[in-house]
Scaffold this motif. Structure first.
Motif, PDB file in Angstrom:
ATOM      1  N   PHE A  66       0.103  35.279  56.209  1.00 27.89           N
ATOM      2  CA  PHE A  66       0.014  34.730  54.860  1.00 27.89           C
ATOM      3  C   PHE A  66       0.538  35.774  53.888  1.00 27.89           C
ATOM      4  O   PHE A  66       0.972  36.840  54.304  1.00 27.89           O
ATOM      5  CB  PHE A  66      -1.434  34.362  54.534  1.00 27.89           C
ATOM      6  N   TYR A  67       0.504  35.430  52.588  1.00 30.86           N
ATOM      7  CA  TYR A  67       0.725  36.472  51.599  1.00 30.86           C
ATOM      8  C   TYR A  67      -0.607  37.205  51.502  1.00 30.86           C
ATOM      9  O   TYR A  67      -1.586  36.651  50.997  1.00 30.86           O
ATOM     10  CB  TYR A  67       1.068  35.873  50.237  1.00 30.86           C
ATOM     11  N   ASN A  68      -0.686  38.409  52.047  1.00 30.78           N
ATOM     12  CA  ASN A  68      -1.938  39.178  52.008  1.00 30.78           C
ATOM     13  C   ASN A  68      -1.682  40.489  51.270  1.00 30.78           C
ATOM     14  O   ASN A  68      -0.972  41.355  51.775  1.00 30.78           O
ATOM     15  CB  ASN A  68      -2.461  39.458  53.424  1.00 30.78           C
ATOM     16  N   THR A  88      -4.225  42.477  49.775  1.00 33.64           N
ATOM     17  CA  THR A  88      -5.298  43.479  49.830  1.00 33.64           C
ATOM     18  C   THR A  88      -6.033  43.392  51.165  1.00 33.64           C
ATOM     19  O   THR A  88      -5.987  42.358  51.843  1.00 33.64           O
ATOM     20  CB  THR A  88      -6.345  43.254  48.706  1.00 33.64           C
ATOM     21  N   GLY A  89      -6.660  44.481  51.503  1.00 28.56           N
ATOM     22  CA  GLY A  89      -7.515  44.500  52.685  1.00 28.56           C
ATOM     23  C   GLY A  89      -6.755  44.436  53.997  1.00 28.56           C
ATOM     24  O   GLY A  89      -7.328  44.097  55.034  1.00 28.56           O
ATOM     25  N   VAL A  90      -5.471  44.721  53.966  1.00 24.75           N
ATOM     26  CA  VAL A  90      -4.686  44.705  55.208  1.00 24.75           C
ATOM     27  C   VAL A  90      -3.818  45.967  55.273  1.00 24.75           C
ATOM     28  O   VAL A  90      -3.533  46.599  54.259  1.00 24.75           O
ATOM     29  CB  VAL A  90      -3.758  43.469  55.295  1.00 24.75           C
TER      30      VAL A  90
HETATM   31  C1  LIG Z   1      -4.774  36.659  54.351  1.00 23.33           C
HETATM   32  O1  LIG Z   1      -4.629  35.572  53.462  1.00 23.33           O
HETATM   33  C2  LIG Z   1      -5.191  34.349  53.939  1.00 23.33           C
HETATM   34  C3  LIG Z   1      -4.804  33.251  52.991  1.00 23.33           C
HETATM   35  O2  LIG Z   1      -5.020  33.616  51.673  1.00 23.33           O
HETATM   36  C4  LIG Z   1      -6.692  34.500  54.120  1.00 23.33           C
HETATM   37  O3  LIG Z   1      -7.252  33.319  54.631  1.00 23.33           O
HETATM   38  C5  LIG Z   1      -6.926  35.649  55.097  1.00 23.33           C
HETATM   39  O4  LIG Z   1      -8.292  35.890  55.210  1.00 23.33           O
HETATM   40  C6  LIG Z   1      -6.238  36.910  54.631  1.00 23.33           C
HETATM   41  N1  LIG Z   1      -6.366  37.903  55.644  1.00 23.33           N
HETATM   42  C7  LIG Z   1      -6.968  39.058  55.397  1.00 23.33           C
HETATM   43  C8  LIG Z   1      -7.043  40.001  56.565  1.00 23.33           C
HETATM   44  O5  LIG Z   1      -7.376  39.370  54.314  1.00 23.33           O
END
Ligand SMILES: *[C@@H]1O[C@H](CO)[C@@H](O)[C@H](O)[C@H]1NC(C)=O
Ligand SMILES: *[C@@H]1O[C@H](CO)[C@@H](O)[C@H](O)[C@H]1NC(C)=O
Ligand SMILES: *[C@@H]1O[C@H](CO)[C@@H](O)[C@H](O)[C@H]1NC(C)=O
Ligand SMILES: *[C@@H]1O[C@H](CO)[C@@H](O)[C@H](O)[C@H]1NC(C)=O
Length: 551
Positions: free
Chosen positions: A415-417, A419-421
């Motif tokens: 996804f477009y991520n 933060t937290g990655v």
């Molecule tokens: C990445 O983005 C998706 C969609 O917004 C979300 O469901 C998912 O939890 C996110 N992953 C992390 C690791 O934050």
């Protein structure tokens, strides 16, 4: 280049001497990075430069909502879409290199991991993708943005679904579309008299049953009109007209895989044409980086294997071709390889460990590597200044007419991520300024003054150019190059090609002003018809390019 660059080597000698402080300050010859846009709203996973200096970029429709809205309340309604069935955000843009501005475009189907090429008339024909996009052909014709052209889609434009295929433009003006996931065949666009998909066993033979390692094969049009096709760890020369393999090249020494997801990259090295003879040239391919066999499975278990640090170079036109191996200063996977106007190769983007695929890359390779093909073995690689932005899986790079290299993308997540990655989704756009753009080289830099607008050029003809150099001209260190604008995605630049034109004469017409006469390529096998950027290069410092249309 037929000459080695004494001037640059001379400068380098000085900057590497610690006691030579003044020169060190004056001469940063390792390139510079500039941030162009913090966010273009999408993550540039695919890029194509058009002949109006606009770059078409796109990512995929199933990343979720992008950070850029579609204009005029437009939305995609797609009941089959996995993430959002109604999406009013853009997944493609048109970026104007000259003004550093962009506008949203609307793709109607999923363009994820697709392919394409600019056709001889300058129109971008882009093919395939995922799900509803897999059989699509999409057409984008360059236009004046204020008028507002957009993608036009052709449903069922393809015979087979094409996901991770490689396209190449042919001397007859068509594109060949090769492979794609679980498709061991090829087809053409437009189809003309070849409506089918034709079986291509080489892709089955090089298919690793666990993890493929032969997607997005490296394809180059050889000077004899056949296609050089490298997949996994070996290559063939293929006659697509007779549908037969005309040559089998040896396996690359070490036998390690170089294609997706063990993604390395490859270039066709500059083709040196000769003025007097019938343009007979040798063609060489350089393959660099990748991930050792088994890296993908290892990455799944959390073990990110060191990337390959080897390059293989081969004269593909030789009767008995052999690989010659070289070692890069560091290992690279998901590296792009960009032909610079002066014939050097820029190895940029990617990682030092892991593989392509969701979440599987580690240790960003932030320093580009310059490869100077004409230097003696052992002194061809040179590390450049680093970027601060990791450009991992799904990052891109392309040369633009002023000699900069645009760099965008990087999204190793589903996804477009943001933060937290690890390695958040990148929406930024940067430019790498190779050292030839430094002001200290201004007195060597040619400026083309004629032609002063895009002009048409024919095959095998004399071409006159007028240029200026404010400084002393070393007549024997002038060259003219033509570069085709490639389609870049997944660390490979489809259709990338650089021709060094044969020089017939250089004449001094006025103070600082010179005319140069070159011979244009002899045939479509050397250079398929279409738009090229043409540069005058002096002592490895290129002019700004001009567009020419070879027809
Ligand atoms: C990445 O983005 C998706 C969609 O917004 C979300 O469901 C998912 O939890 C996110 N992953 C992390 C690791 O934050
Ligand atoms: C994109 O939009 C999201 C939410 O609208 C925001 O949190 C994020 O900072 C934006 N990212 C960038 C790089 O502009
Ligand atoms: C350019 O050629 C392609 C087919 O090769 C065609 O689809 C497109 O419409 C042409 N563009 C223009 C502007 O004529
Ligand atoms: C684009 O179109 C607008 C509006 O018609 C015009 O003002 C502008 O000069 C055009 N730009 C180019 C580069 O042709």
């Amino acid at each position: 280049m037929p000459h080695t660059n004494l001037f640059l080597s001379f400068l380098l000698l000085f900057v590497t001497q610690p006691y030579c402080q003044i020169l060190t300050l004056a001469a940063d010859v390792r390139g510079q990075w500039k941030l162009l846009q913090k966010s273009i709203g999408i993550s540039a996973m695919h890029m194509q430069l058009l002949n109006n200096d606009h770059v078409i970029m796109f990512d995929r429709t199933d990343f979720g909502y992008s950070n850029l809205s579609l204009p005029k309340g437009k939305c995609r309604y797609d009941p089959g879409e996995e993430v959002h069935k109604i999406d009013c955000t853009a997944h493609s843009i048109e970026y104007d290199v000259l003004t550093n501005k962009f506008r949203p475009l609307m793709v109607q189907t999923d363009v994820w991991c697709s392919a394409g090429a600019a056709m001889p008339n300058g129109t971008l024909i882009q093919t395939g993708g995922y799900r509803d996009g897999a059989f699509r052909v999409r057409i984008f014709t360059p236009c004046n943005s204020t008028i507002g052209c957009d993608w036009v889609e052709v449903p069922n434009g393809l015979k087979m679904s094409r996901w991770y295929a490689t396209n190449h433009i042919l001397p007859d003006g068509r594109q060949i579309i090769i492979g794609g996931r679980r498709h061991f065949n090829y087809e053409f666009y437009p189809k003309n008299n070849a409506p089918e998909a034709y079986s291509f066993p080489f892709l089955l033979q090089t298919y690793d049953p666990y993890i493929e390692n032969n997607l997005y094969p490296f394809v180059f049009l050889n000077v004899d009109g056949n296609l050089f096709i490298f997949a996994n760890n070996r290559a063939i020369l293929f006659d697509y007209k007779q549908k037969k393999v005309v040559k089998t090249y040896p396996t690359i020494p070490g036998g390690e895989p170089r294609n997706y997801p063990s993604t390395g990259s490859a270039v066709l090295l500059p083709l040196m044409l000769q003025a007097g003879t019938n343009n007979i040239v040798a063609a060489e391919v350089l393959v660099c980086g990748g991930a050792p066999k088994g890296s993908f499975m290892q990455a799944k278990t959390g073990n990110h294997v060191k990337a390959l640090d080897t390059c293989g170079r081969i004269v593909i036109t030789d009767e008995n071709p052999q690989w010659s191996m070289e070692t890069m200063p560091q290992g690279r996977v998901m590296n792009d390889m960009i032909l610079l106007p002066n014939g050097n190769v820029l190895i940029i983007n990617g990682a030092k460990a892991g593989t392509a695929g969701w979440e599987y890359g580690r240790n960003p390779a932030s320093k580009p590597i310059l490869y100077q093909p004409n230097n003696p073995r052992g002194s061809r690689f040179e590390l450049q200044n680093p970027s601060t932005i990791p450009r991992m899986y799904h990052s891109t790079a392309i040369l633009v007419r002023d000699g900069r290299v645009l760099v965008g993308g990087s999204n190793p997540h589903r996804f477009y991520n943001f933060t937290g990655v690890l390695f958040p989704t990148e929406l930024s756009l940067e430019a790498f300024h190779p050292s030839y753009l430094e002001a200290q080289f201004d007195n060597l830099r040619p400026k083309i003054i004629w032609p002063d607008a895009t002009s048409n050029i024919g095959y095998g003809q004399k071409l006159w150019l007028r240029f200026r150099v404010i400084g002393t001209l070393a007549e024997d260190k002038v060259s003219v190059t033509m570069v085709a604008p490639p389609f870049n995605t997944h660390s490979f630049s489809m259709n990338q090609r650089l021709l060094l034109l044969g020089i017939e004469k250089v004449t001094n017409v006025d103070t600082w002003t010179y005319d140069i006469q070159v011979k244009t390529p002899f045939s479509g096998n050397l250079a398929p018809s279409g738009y090229y950027m043409l540069f005058v290069v002096h002592q490895e410092i290129p002019s700004e390019g001009i567009w020419v249309k070879l027809m």
